[in-house]
Design an enzyme around this catalytic site. Structure first.
Site, PDB file in Angstrom:
ATOM      1  CD  GLU A 125      70.357  78.802 -14.004  1.00  0.00           C
ATOM      2  OE1 GLU A 125      70.410  77.840 -13.247  1.00  0.00           O
ATOM      3  OE2 GLU A 125      71.264  79.555 -14.343  1.00  0.00           O
ATOM      4  CD  GLU A 128      71.871  75.878 -17.884  1.00  0.00           C
ATOM      5  OE1 GLU A 128      72.106  76.304 -18.785  1.00  0.00           O
ATOM      6  OE2 GLU A 128      72.200  76.402 -16.840  1.00  0.00           O
ATOM      7  CD  GLU A 129      69.590  75.220 -10.766  1.00  0.00           C
ATOM      8  OE1 GLU A 129      68.557  74.982 -10.002  1.00  0.00           O
ATOM      9  OE2 GLU A 129      70.406  76.006 -10.399  1.00  0.00           O
TER      10      GLU A 129
END
Length: 247
Positions: A125, A128-129
């Protein structure tokens, strides 16, 4: 479009017309809640690409992804698990999400996929962010919240992790972040623009830096399960070697 609003539009115009209107309005997803006594709408919705998301005693919920690429809608929660924290020396990676009930700095993170370990979720995460690569180091704390609106009214477990970055140049996802930056931990702890969980975790990290992470880290060990061929991960405070080797 959500719930009764979507269903009302489907009753007023043809399913194809409703989907065309949502596309014109720039919708990226549609949530359709269908009461059990109106289940006849399910077939019409399915003909336009809707798929079941979940069902409860009195209704079913369908979704239609209209955005680019694969759907980013979460799978239905039996329980919901989210992560994470990212940090480097005396600073922490935080971002400003585009859609929240309040505008505030928060740590990057998101929902765990089925079968995904906590640390793997955190690393994925954050990358991805923010575009930052990292390694899972420990769990710091757990937030428990019942009747969570973002978990379809189910309970939410949010696992706060400590990660060690291996890259530092930010390339954030513009669909999920308005801003993203490294910020000094003492600033995160004091700013009024951070969520309560963000500022409190920043204080926990400050304590770890000053007194030693062994005082705050919850580490992981893997053990064989009683079921042949399976393993589980046990998270706990670090044991001294003399205790780990007791037989």
């Amino acid at each position: 479009a959500v719930g009764w609003t979507a269903l009302a539009l489907l009753t007023l115009v043809s399913p194809a017309g409703a989907v065309a209107r949502w596309r014109e309005e720039g919708r990226v997803a549609v949530w359709l809640r269908v009461p059990i006594l109106q289940s006849g709408f399910v077939a019409a919705a399915a003909s336009q690409g809707f798929a079941f998301h979940h069902a409860e005693q009195g209704s079913s919920t369908l979704t239609l992804w209209l955005g680019e690429g694969p759907s980013r809608l979460p799978v239905y929660a039996t329980h919901q698990l989210g992560v994470a924290v990212q940090h480097r020396l005396h600073t922490s990676l935080i971002f400003f999400p585009p859609i929240q009930t309040i505008n505030a700095w928060k740590f990057p993170g998101g929902l765990s996929n089925p079968g995904e370990d906590i640390g793997d979720t955190a690393v994925r995460e954050v990358f991805e962010e923010t575009g930052i690569k990292s390694e899972f180091k420990s769990i710091l704390s757990v937030r428990q919240q019942h009747e969570h609106p973002g978990a379809f009214g189910k309970s939410d477990m949010y696992i706060i992790c400590r990660l060690e970055p291996s890259s530092f140049d930010i390339s954030f996802c513009q669909q999920e972040c308005l801003r993203c930056e490294w910020m000094a931990l003492d600033e995160v702890a004091r700013t009024k623009q951070a969520t309560p969980i963000t500022s409190n975790v920043a204080k926990l990290l400050l304590y770890g830096y000053r007194e030693g992470f062994d005082k705050i880290d919850i580490t992981m060990r893997e053990f064989p399960a009683v079921y042949p061929g399976l393993f589980y991960k046990l998270y706990h405070r670090e044991l001294p070697e003399s205790y780990r080797n007791i037989t």
